[in-house]
Design a protein around this motif. Structure first.
Motif, mmCIF file in Angstrom:
data_model
loop_
_atom_site.group_PDB
_atom_site.id
_atom_site.type_symbol
_atom_site.label_atom_id
_atom_site.label_comp_id
_atom_site.label_asym_id
_atom_site.label_seq_id
_atom_site.Cartn_x
_atom_site.Cartn_y
_atom_site.Cartn_z
ATOM 1 N N PRO A 28 0.813 -1.227 0.000
ATOM 2 C CA PRO A 28 0.000 0.000 0.000
ATOM 3 C C PRO A 28 0.839 1.266 0.000
ATOM 4 O O PRO A 28 0.467 2.266 -0.598
ATOM 5 N N THR A 29 1.993 1.222 0.657
ATOM 6 C CA THR A 29 2.830 2.428 0.716
ATOM 7 C C THR A 29 3.451 2.761 -0.648
ATOM 8 O O THR A 29 3.879 3.889 -0.881
ATOM 9 N N LEU A 30 3.492 1.773 -1.545
ATOM 10 C CA LEU A 30 3.941 2.058 -2.911
ATOM 11 C C LEU A 30 2.742 2.377 -3.795
ATOM 12 O O LEU A 30 2.796 3.214 -4.688
ATOM 13 N N LEU A 31 1.654 1.624 -3.508
ATOM 14 C CA LEU A 31 0.446 1.721 -4.325
ATOM 15 C C LEU A 31 -0.212 3.100 -4.205
ATOM 16 O O LEU A 31 -0.517 3.743 -5.211
ATOM 17 N N ILE A 32 -0.416 3.555 -2.979
ATOM 18 C CA ILE A 32 -1.191 4.780 -2.771
ATOM 19 C C ILE A 32 -0.508 6.032 -3.365
ATOM 20 O O ILE A 32 -1.150 6.783 -4.091
ATOM 21 N N PRO A 33 0.781 6.251 -3.129
ATOM 22 C CA PRO A 33 1.390 7.434 -3.764
ATOM 23 C C PRO A 33 1.271 7.398 -5.284
ATOM 24 O O PRO A 33 1.045 8.442 -5.922
ATOM 25 N N GLY A 34 1.389 6.205 -5.877
ATOM 26 C CA GLY A 34 1.244 6.066 -7.328
ATOM 27 C C GLY A 34 -0.157 6.459 -7.760
ATOM 28 O O GLY A 34 -0.348 7.193 -8.741
ATOM 29 N N LEU A 35 -1.151 5.963 -6.998
ATOM 30 C CA LEU A 35 -2.541 6.262 -7.336
ATOM 31 C C LEU A 35 -2.829 7.764 -7.181
ATOM 32 O O LEU A 35 -3.535 8.365 -7.996
ATOM 33 N N VAL A 36 -2.268 8.351 -6.132
ATOM 34 C CA VAL A 36 -2.441 9.798 -5.914
ATOM 35 C C VAL A 36 -1.836 10.566 -7.099
ATOM 36 O O VAL A 36 -2.454 11.492 -7.648
ATOM 37 N N ALA A 37 -0.656 10.159 -7.533
ATOM 38 C CA ALA A 37 0.022 10.851 -8.641
ATOM 39 C C ALA A 37 -0.792 10.728 -9.933
ATOM 40 O O ALA A 37 -0.975 11.710 -10.662
ATOM 41 N N THR B 171 7.124 11.044 -13.719
ATOM 42 C CA THR B 171 8.179 10.272 -13.063
ATOM 43 C C THR B 171 8.617 10.949 -11.766
ATOM 44 O O THR B 171 8.747 10.306 -10.719
ATOM 45 N N TYR B 172 8.834 12.246 -11.854
ATOM 46 C CA TYR B 172 9.315 12.996 -10.685
ATOM 47 C C TYR B 172 8.223 13.122 -9.620
ATOM 48 O O TYR B 172 8.502 13.124 -8.425
ATOM 49 N N SER B 173 6.967 13.210 -10.095
ATOM 50 C CA SER B 173 5.853 13.310 -9.152
ATOM 51 C C SER B 173 5.721 12.014 -8.349
ATOM 52 O O SER B 173 5.639 12.038 -7.116
ATOM 53 N N VAL B 174 5.734 10.868 -9.052
ATOM 54 C CA VAL B 174 5.605 9.569 -8.385
ATOM 55 C C VAL B 174 6.747 9.377 -7.382
ATOM 56 O O VAL B 174 6.528 8.987 -6.238
ATOM 57 N N ASP B 175 7.942 9.714 -7.822
ATOM 58 C CA ASP B 175 9.108 9.548 -6.950
ATOM 59 C C ASP B 175 9.003 10.426 -5.703
ATOM 60 O O ASP B 175 9.240 9.977 -4.580
ATOM 61 N N VAL C 220 5.995 9.633 1.444
ATOM 62 C CA VAL C 220 5.135 8.686 2.178
ATOM 63 C C VAL C 220 6.010 7.699 2.954
ATOM 64 O O VAL C 220 5.801 7.446 4.143
ATOM 65 N N LEU C 221 7.011 7.152 2.267
ATOM 66 C CA LEU C 221 7.852 6.116 2.884
ATOM 67 C C LEU C 221 8.782 6.703 3.946
ATOM 68 O O LEU C 221 9.175 6.007 4.885
ATOM 69 N N GLY C 222 9.116 7.944 3.785
ATOM 70 C CA GLY C 222 10.033 8.557 4.724
ATOM 71 C C GLY C 222 11.479 8.210 4.419
ATOM 72 O O GLY C 222 12.384 8.631 5.136
ATOM 73 N N SER C 223 11.702 7.448 3.362
ATOM 74 C CA SER C 223 13.074 7.106 2.976
ATOM 75 C C SER C 223 13.665 8.290 2.228
ATOM 76 O O SER C 223 13.975 8.234 1.045
#
Lengths: 253, 311
Positions: A58-67, A207-211, A217-220
């Motif tokens: 979900p932490t990868l999925l949701i930011p992608g969906l938001v973008a 690309t830059y938005s998703v990243d 979100v991940l905090g990394s």
């Protein structure tokens, strides 16, 4: 008419003009079928089509969906607004008013931005409430989302700035939008892509938005990478706004 | 008296097509200036140049004392524009349209609402202020377009074919309005197809044909250009085919124009035409219902000045 003198007065006047144009566009165009179709349903269904049955975090999925939502929603307003305004001659009303072509373009960009930003909060809320994801750096996330929505809105406005009919804007835009969707790392991680595709990906604002959204979100957080994302999005925004203004100026040549 | 608009050698090309060809004119402050011409003569192009929607290929103009090439931003605040098409927002209410127009011209918030209320009343739209404009008639949309052009109290008003396509009542309303706005001191630049409208409204007119001004001046002065031309207007109890052709054959008759159930015979010598006309009626057993000699009208000047070469 009130005349504010000097540079500050001019900037205030232009900004106010842009906000008033945005407010009017929001009133008129938000419930237009193409805006709802391409801005609301389309990103949702596209995402479902590519994610159902795949075990994505979900932490990868949701930011992608938001973008993606921001990308499609913010970019959908331009093709629904500008060709129609040109056809009904209301664009002439704006062009003969004491606001610059840049203020007109900025106003329309702000209308698309508001739509994209608000709609992007829907998948975000789903993620937070139902999937229990947390956002490591909320302020940076909101900043990244806002910059993304602005850039994507300006992208849609650029494709519509010369169009006489909606399909004339929507078709060429989609020719670029769809490939962009697949190479920008939303569904397939950039690291697993062949080198030439990765090179193309770095020419795409999505690309830059998703990243940026994933990082926040991940905090990394890698400060330099986030800075790179924000700088790239800002550069695209300036480029799109400038090119759209130049395209609109051709109306008065 | 100072000039509100001065056009100097204005030229505009669309590709190879010369739409406006070295146009010069001057509009005095406080006058109603008519710009007449057939379709495609260059009227709308001229208005677009004067209002900043197009740039001239050559020449320049001053509007309200400002140069259109250098100070268009200043000019935009001084002028109101009513284009040929009523460009209102169908999805907004009449009230919202007016408020948006006022916002575009940076009218203060308190003034916006005061003026919107005033104009809705003045233009007989107050009862429909909360209705979306999409459901308005052509006349109502026209009135709203004019109200939107006036909301920032411009000193110069451009009207492009303001009464075209309107019913008689709406057209009379618009003409009366133009007169009363002018009485208040607003300079009016008006294009129209309706020559009678220009004759009734305008202090001065310019006639444009194929991009060039072919005549200009007060309507009465222009009519004197065709003095010497007389018009014999006749109507018969019935009309057969080929009457125009037959009447043209009458000695002394230069041209015949059919207008409704009447025929206008243009001549230099009415005394020569009349016996021929009577003879023709008798020969065809036609009863003459009415017979008048008319003074030249602005329309006659227009037709003479805009006639194709050799036509």
């Amino acid at each position: 008419m009130r005349r504010k003198k000097g540079l500050f007065g001019r900037v205030t006047r232009e900004l106010l003009g842009a906000i008033r144009i945005a407010k009017k566009d929001i009133k008129i165009y938000y419930l237009k079928p193409p805006v709802i179709m391409f801005g609301f349903f389309f990103p949702g269904f596209t995402y479902l089509a590519f994610t159902v049955g795949r075990s994505l975090e979900p932490t990868l999925l949701i930011p992608g969906l938001v973008a993606i939502t921001s990308f499609f929603a913010a970019g959908s307003l331009g093709p629904a607004v500008l060709p129609l305004e040109r056809k009904t001659k209301t664009l002439e009303r704006l062009l003969v008013a004491p606001v610059s072509p840049f203020a007109i373009i900025l106003g329309k960009t702000l209308a698309g931005f508001t739509y994209g930003f608000i709609l992007s909060l829907v998948p975000l809320l789903i993620g937070v409430v139902f999937l229990g994801i947390g956002i490591a750096t909320p302020i940076l996330f909101i900043l990244g989302l806002a910059l993304s929505a602005l850039t994507f809105s300006a992208f849609g406005i650029l494709f519509s700035a010369r169009a006489e009919e909606m399909p004339n804007a929507m078709m060429p835009m989609n020719v670029i939008r769809f490939p962009m969707l697949f190479v920008s790392g939303v569904f397939v991680p950039l690291a697993t892509m062949p080198r030439y595709l990765r090179a193309i990906a770095y020419l795409m604002p999505l690309t830059y938005s998703v990243d940026a959204l994933r990082q926040t979100v991940l905090g990394s957080l890698e400060p330099l990478m986030l800075l790179r994302d924000m700088a790239a999005l800002s550069l695209f925004l300036i480029l799109f706004l400038g090119a759209a203004t130049m395209a609109l100026r051709r109306d008065t040549r | 008296m100072t000039s509100a608009i001065v056009a100097s050698e204005l030229v505009r090309y669309y590709g190879d097509l010369l739409a406006v060809d070295h146009v010069n004119f001057e509009v005095q402050q406080g006058e109603i200036f008519g710009y007449l011409g057939p379709n495609g003569a260059g009227k709308t192009t001229t208005i677009k140049i004067l209002t900043g929607l197009l740039k001239p290929s050559e020449g320049t103009a001053r509007v309200g004392g400002y140069d259109i090439l250098r100070d268009i931003h200043e000019i935009k605040g001084l002028i109101g524009i009513v284009p040929e098409v009523s460009n209102v927002y169908d999805e907004l209410t009449a009230w919202d349209n007016l408020i948006f127009a006022a916002e575009l011209y940076d009218v203060s918030r308190s003034e916006r609402e005061k003026r919107a209320t005033e104009f809705l009343g003045m233009f007989d739209l107050y009862d429909r202020r909360d209705s979306k404009v999409g459901g308005f008639s052509k006349g109502m949309k026209r009135r709203l377009t004019i109200a939107m052009a006036l909301i920032h109290r411009p000193s110069i008003l451009f009207l492009d074919e303001p009464t075209t396509g309107l019913d008689a009542r709406s057209a009379v309303f618009v003409r009366d309005l133009i007169r009363s706005l002018n009485d208040e001191g607003i300079t009016v630049f008006l294009t129209t197809h309706y020559i009678e409208e220009a004759d009734q409204l305008c202090d001065r007119v310019a006639i444009i044909s194929e991009g060039r001004i072919v005549a200009s001046g007060a309507p009465e002065r222009l009519k004197s250009l065709v003095l010497g031309v007389h018009i014999v207007e006749v109507s018969f109890d019935r009309v057969n085919g080929g009457v125009v052709h037959d009447l043209e054959a009458i000695s002394g008759c230069d041209a015949v124009v059919k207008q409704g159930d009447k025929f206008n015979l243009y001549t230099q010598e009415p005394a020569e035409v009349l016996p021929g006309l009577m003879g023709y009626a008798e020969e065809r057993a036609l009863r003459v219902i009415s017979l008048n000699t008319l003074k030249p009208r602005l329309e006659d000047v227009f037709l003479k000045m805009t006639a194709p070469v050799g036509g």
